[in-house]
Design a protein around this motif. Structure first.
Motif, PDB file in Angstrom:
ATOM      1  N   ASP A  44      35.084  54.067  31.915  1.00  0.00           N
ATOM      2  CA  ASP A  44      35.224  53.759  33.346  1.00  0.00           C
ATOM      3  C   ASP A  44      36.230  52.627  33.522  1.00  0.00           C
ATOM      4  O   ASP A  44      35.962  51.484  33.141  1.00  0.00           O
ATOM      5  N   PRO A  45      37.387  52.895  34.120  1.00  0.00           N
ATOM      6  CA  PRO A  45      38.413  51.848  34.243  1.00  0.00           C
ATOM      7  C   PRO A  45      38.007  50.701  35.158  1.00  0.00           C
ATOM      8  O   PRO A  45      38.632  49.629  35.111  1.00  0.00           O
ATOM      9  N   GLU A  46      36.995  50.906  35.973  1.00  0.00           N
ATOM     10  CA  GLU A  46      36.555  49.840  36.883  1.00  0.00           C
ATOM     11  C   GLU A  46      35.606  48.859  36.212  1.00  0.00           C
ATOM     12  O   GLU A  46      35.376  47.763  36.736  1.00  0.00           O
ATOM     13  N   LEU A  47      35.034  49.225  35.083  1.00  0.00           N
ATOM     14  CA  LEU A  47      34.085  48.357  34.390  1.00  0.00           C
ATOM     15  C   LEU A  47      34.803  47.553  33.315  1.00  0.00           C
ATOM     16  O   LEU A  47      35.613  48.088  32.554  1.00  0.00           O
ATOM     17  N   ARG A  48      34.487  46.260  33.234  1.00  0.00           N
ATOM     18  CA  ARG A  48      35.191  45.360  32.329  1.00  0.00           C
ATOM     19  C   ARG A  48      34.305  44.801  31.215  1.00  0.00           C
ATOM     20  O   ARG A  48      34.786  44.565  30.110  1.00  0.00           O
ATOM     21  N   VAL A  49      33.029  44.523  31.531  1.00  0.00           N
ATOM     22  CA  VAL A  49      32.138  43.817  30.604  1.00  0.00           C
ATOM     23  C   VAL A  49      30.751  44.436  30.693  1.00  0.00           C
ATOM     24  O   VAL A  49      30.303  44.821  31.777  1.00  0.00           O
ATOM     25  N   ALA A  50      30.051  44.507  29.549  1.00  0.00           N
ATOM     26  CA  ALA A  50      28.670  44.989  29.539  1.00  0.00           C
ATOM     27  C   ALA A  50      27.746  43.920  28.977  1.00  0.00           C
ATOM     28  O   ALA A  50      28.136  43.123  28.111  1.00  0.00           O
ATOM     29  N   ILE A  51      26.514  43.916  29.471  1.00  0.00           N
ATOM     30  CA  ILE A  51      25.431  43.088  28.943  1.00  0.00           C
ATOM     31  C   ILE A  51      24.331  44.029  28.471  1.00  0.00           C
ATOM     32  O   ILE A  51      23.941  44.941  29.203  1.00  0.00           O
ATOM     33  N   ILE A  52      23.833  43.821  27.263  1.00  0.00           N
ATOM     34  CA  ILE A  52      22.693  44.581  26.770  1.00  0.00           C
ATOM     35  C   ILE A  52      21.527  43.614  26.580  1.00  0.00           C
ATOM     36  O   ILE A  52      21.693  42.558  25.956  1.00  0.00           O
ATOM     37  N   THR A  53      20.376  43.944  27.137  1.00  0.00           N
ATOM     38  CA  THR A  53      19.195  43.096  27.011  1.00  0.00           C
ATOM     39  C   THR A  53      17.956  43.975  26.951  1.00  0.00           C
ATOM     40  O   THR A  53      18.050  45.202  27.038  1.00  0.00           O
ATOM     41  N   LYS A 235      50.173  49.516  24.304  1.00  0.00           N
ATOM     42  CA  LYS A 235      49.966  49.568  25.751  1.00  0.00           C
ATOM     43  C   LYS A 235      50.117  48.192  26.383  1.00  0.00           C
ATOM     44  O   LYS A 235      50.745  48.039  27.440  1.00  0.00           O
ATOM     45  N   LEU A 236      49.577  47.172  25.728  1.00  0.00           N
ATOM     46  CA  LEU A 236      49.686  45.808  26.243  1.00  0.00           C
ATOM     47  C   LEU A 236      51.141  45.365  26.330  1.00  0.00           C
ATOM     48  O   LEU A 236      51.582  44.829  27.356  1.00  0.00           O
ATOM     49  N   TYR A 237      51.911  45.601  25.252  1.00  0.00           N
ATOM     50  CA  TYR A 237      53.291  45.119  25.211  1.00  0.00           C
ATOM     51  C   TYR A 237      54.202  45.830  26.201  1.00  0.00           C
ATOM     52  O   TYR A 237      55.303  45.344  26.485  1.00  0.00           O
ATOM     53  N   SER A 238      53.742  46.952  26.745  1.00  0.00           N
ATOM     54  CA  SER A 238      54.544  47.689  27.734  1.00  0.00           C
ATOM     55  C   SER A 238      53.952  47.576  29.134  1.00  0.00           C
ATOM     56  O   SER A 238      54.352  48.315  30.027  1.00  0.00           O
ATOM     57  N   SER A 239      53.032  46.636  29.347  1.00  0.00           N
ATOM     58  CA  SER A 239      52.229  46.634  30.569  1.00  0.00           C
ATOM     59  C   SER A 239      52.756  45.712  31.652  1.00  0.00           C
ATOM     60  O   SER A 239      53.477  44.740  31.394  1.00  0.00           O
ATOM     61  N   GLU A 240      52.329  46.020  32.870  1.00  0.00           N
ATOM     62  CA  GLU A 240      52.563  45.122  34.001  1.00  0.00           C
ATOM     63  C   GLU A 240      51.822  43.804  33.792  1.00  0.00           C
ATOM     64  O   GLU A 240      52.313  42.742  34.196  1.00  0.00           O
ATOM     65  N   ASP A 241      50.635  43.881  33.190  1.00  0.00           N
ATOM     66  CA  ASP A 241      49.827  42.670  33.008  1.00  0.00           C
ATOM     67  C   ASP A 241      50.534  41.641  32.140  1.00  0.00           C
ATOM     68  O   ASP A 241      50.412  40.438  32.379  1.00  0.00           O
ATOM     69  N   GLN A 242      51.250  42.087  31.101  1.00  0.00           N
ATOM     70  CA  GLN A 242      51.934  41.104  30.260  1.00  0.00           C
ATOM     71  C   GLN A 242      53.021  40.386  31.054  1.00  0.00           C
ATOM     72  O   GLN A 242      53.181  39.167  30.949  1.00  0.00           O
ATOM     73  N   PRO A 255      46.877  34.308  37.214  1.00  0.00           N
ATOM     74  CA  PRO A 255      47.344  35.698  37.157  1.00  0.00           C
ATOM     75  C   PRO A 255      46.377  36.649  37.837  1.00  0.00           C
ATOM     76  O   PRO A 255      45.176  36.385  37.960  1.00  0.00           O
ATOM     77  N   VAL A 256      46.915  37.760  38.307  1.00  0.00           N
ATOM     78  CA  VAL A 256      46.112  38.837  38.881  1.00  0.00           C
ATOM     79  C   VAL A 256      46.213  40.025  37.941  1.00  0.00           C
ATOM     80  O   VAL A 256      47.243  40.683  37.860  1.00  0.00           O
ATOM     81  N   TRP A 257      45.140  40.265  37.206  1.00  0.00           N
ATOM     82  CA  TRP A 257      45.154  41.325  36.198  1.00  0.00           C
ATOM     83  C   TRP A 257      44.825  42.678  36.827  1.00  0.00           C
ATOM     84  O   TRP A 257      43.864  42.792  37.558  1.00  0.00           O
ATOM     85  N   LYS A 258      45.605  43.676  36.491  1.00  0.00           N
ATOM     86  CA  LYS A 258      45.393  45.023  37.030  1.00  0.00           C
ATOM     87  C   LYS A 258      44.989  46.032  35.972  1.00  0.00           C
ATOM     88  O   LYS A 258      44.659  47.166  36.293  1.00  0.00           O
ATOM     89  N   GLY A 259      45.049  45.635  34.711  1.00  0.00           N
ATOM     90  CA  GLY A 259      44.676  46.563  33.654  1.00  0.00           C
ATOM     91  C   GLY A 259      45.685  47.664  33.437  1.00  0.00           C
ATOM     92  O   GLY A 259      45.350  48.730  32.940  1.00  0.00           O
ATOM     93  N   ARG A 260      46.919  47.383  33.786  1.00  0.00           N
ATOM     94  CA  ARG A 260      47.967  48.387  33.568  1.00  0.00           C
ATOM     95  C   ARG A 260      49.320  47.695  33.328  1.00  0.00           C
ATOM     96  O   ARG A 260      49.460  46.530  33.545  1.00  0.00           O
TER      97      ARG A 260
END
Length: 260
Positions: A44-53, A235-242, A255-260
């Protein structure tokens, strides 16, 4: 029968709670559900972090459900995508996962926690690998734990099954932070929100580099990075985020990260 896995989603954070009273043990069906949950999180591209408990205040997870095994739930059965608990063999998991260990964490439960990137523990949590006493091997822990903490401490845990309290687990370095039981989940969410605000493509590259380099010589691993042979690094080295990171630094802004 209630759902053994409960999820809560807020923004880019997914909280996954293993809730199988009385002890949060994992049977085959639960493991398969966990695999689906974590695979969906990964994809899911909208999810960034998970917590397991774990549900409740006493148990995080004791691992395999031995009662289910006694009723025919095969130990070597199909655990589902991601293997036992859905995490430790899940390919391409390039997002941060936080384990909030809220109580007893042993056997396969400890292996589940070790599959996370960061481990927070309640002050009453305890840890062990008691498989030796039931005549079996803690397979994933035998691979992972000697690489995470001093070899002799890991071997003592594996060979004797002795218990560690949260303070000792923290001292040996496989627990990052200790909090009161009442504060644990809030602290996990605080950390998740901090990570949520970070650069997802960089997180992905970090996790892939760490996995790739685990059994590699330094120069071999560096060559794969500099030659952009790792998908997440390329992907990172070719990204808008870098570019955004460099521009934000030069302009003195966040910075405003977009994940792309």
């Amino acid at each position: 029968m209630t759902d053994p896995i409960k999820t809560r989603r807020e923004g880019g954070i997914l909280e996954v709670t293993l809730d199988r009273p009385k002890a949060n043990a994992i049977d085959l069906a639960t493991s398969r559900i966990m695999g689906e949950v974590f695979a969906d999180f990964r994809d899911d591209p909208e999810l960034r972090v998970a917590i397991i408990t774990g549900g409740g205040e006493k148990f995080f997870c004791p691992g395999w459900d031995l009662k289910a095994a006694a009723d025919g739930d095969a130990v070597d059965g199909n655990y589902g995508v991601g293997g036992f608990g859905g995490l430790q063999e899940l390919r391409g998991m390039n997002k941060p996962v936080i384990a909030a260990v809220n109580g007893i964490c042993c056997g396969g439960g400890l292996e589940l926690a070790l599959s996370a990137d960061i481990i927070l523990a309640a002050d009453h949590a305890s840890f062990a690998l008691p498989e030796i006493r039931s005549g079996t091997v803690a397979d994933a822990a035998s691979i992972k734990l000697p690489k995470r903490i001093p070899y002799h401490i890991a071997m003592e845990m594996l060979l004797t099954g002795r218990w560690l309290d949260a303070e000792e687990a923290h001292r040996w370095g496989f627990v990052n932070q200790i909090h009161s039981g009442g504060d644990l989940l809030e602290k996990a969410w605080d950390m998740a929100r901090m990570l949520e605000s970070g650069p997802p493509l960089v997180y992905a590259a970090i996790k892939e580099v760490v996995r790739d380099a685990e059994d590699s010589k330094f120069q071999d691993a560096m060559s794969r990075i500099t030659q952009r042979q790792l998908e997440s690094v390329d992907k990172l080295y070719s990204s808008e985020d870098q570019l955004e990171g460099a521009r934000a630094f030069a302009e003195g802004r966040d910075p405003v990260w977009k994940g792309r």
